[in-house]
Enzyme design. Sequence first.
Site, PDB file in Angstrom:
ATOM      1  N   ASP A 163      -3.796  -1.785  14.445  1.00 33.05           N
ATOM      2  CA  ASP A 163      -3.078  -0.537  14.225  1.00 33.05           C
ATOM      3  C   ASP A 163      -1.600  -0.881  14.142  1.00 33.05           C
ATOM      4  O   ASP A 163      -0.985  -1.261  15.134  1.00 33.05           O
ATOM      5  CB  ASP A 163      -3.348   0.422  15.395  1.00 33.05           C
ATOM      6  N   SER A 208       5.841   0.614  -3.381  1.00 30.33           N
ATOM      7  CA  SER A 208       5.470   1.646  -4.345  1.00 30.33           C
ATOM      8  C   SER A 208       6.611   1.763  -5.335  1.00 30.33           C
ATOM      9  O   SER A 208       7.745   1.385  -5.035  1.00 30.33           O
ATOM     10  CB  SER A 208       5.290   2.987  -3.623  1.00 30.33           C
ATOM     11  N   TYR A 267       8.134  10.027   2.498  1.00 24.85           N
ATOM     12  CA  TYR A 267       7.417   8.850   2.010  1.00 24.85           C
ATOM     13  C   TYR A 267       8.353   7.908   1.265  1.00 24.85           C
ATOM     14  O   TYR A 267       8.370   6.693   1.518  1.00 24.85           O
ATOM     15  CB  TYR A 267       6.273   9.292   1.099  1.00 24.85           C
ATOM     16  N   LYS A 321       9.556   4.021   2.052  1.00 21.40           N
ATOM     17  CA  LYS A 321       9.383   2.932   1.100  1.00 21.40           C
ATOM     18  C   LYS A 321      10.729   2.336   0.665  1.00 21.40           C
ATOM     19  O   LYS A 321      10.842   1.124   0.466  1.00 21.40           O
ATOM     20  CB  LYS A 321       8.577   3.409  -0.115  1.00 21.40           C
TER      21      LYS A 321
END
Length: 274
Positions: A57, A135, A148, A152
Amino acid sequence: MSNDRVALITGTSTGIGLATAVRAARAGFRTVATLRDPARADRLREAGADLDIRPLDVTDPASVRAAVEGVLADYGRLDVLVNNAGAGHVGTLEQEPVSAVRETMEVNFFGVAETTKAALPALRASGGRVLTVTSIGGAVGQPFNEAYCAAKFAVEGLMESLAPVAAAQGVTVCVIEPGAVATEFVNNIGVDERLFAEAGPYAESLQKYIANVTQSFEGAQTADEVAEVILAAMTAEAPAFRIQTSKHAEEFVGLKFADRDGSAVQRMTTGWLA
């Protein structure tokens, strides 16, 4: 390829992580495929590849340390870390608690930092490499993806800054930038009727954004296609620092880096909401 090279891959229960783990094992890596919830390991077990499946994790420092120490205890080395674990998130800042932003950062940024830090001593010893799946959202900020994309962007900044420092110690650092990929990641980002109902004044823009995203995923890459690019970066003698996984991703990221004043990106992303 020598079968003594050891790869540790995070987030392998589905999608890019699963495909990369299978490809790496078939290419001759001793592949440690990790995932947060061992109960979701069925696809790994059914993949027909020689995988060492272990829990990890990335948001739990003790779990990260235990995983890296376990690999070193059992194999005596680590050659490649693939940071793939992550979580999508759709929302806009005014409409959600800052705790949601922190949670997104925890998985997508701090989890990467924690795992990389734990692996670096072993990677220095082997002259290995760190590959981090970011991404195109790590290059271009996208509507309703503030948290998000922030995570990133942060990962890309971390890795771009780390790369020359790590290189001086014999460790290669790369980021892998997929565009739209047809995986369960898209189904797990929390887009449902409740999100639209709670969007308030942003509801119309959100509907238009989701329609745009849905259309873009009609031509999405497969996870296997992205995994092929990652495997190439795992095995190349001198991979580039920043690697896009498709022609579309190359063009998308290229627009950002040619856009000195930000106007081109703003025209594009504003158009998604028109």
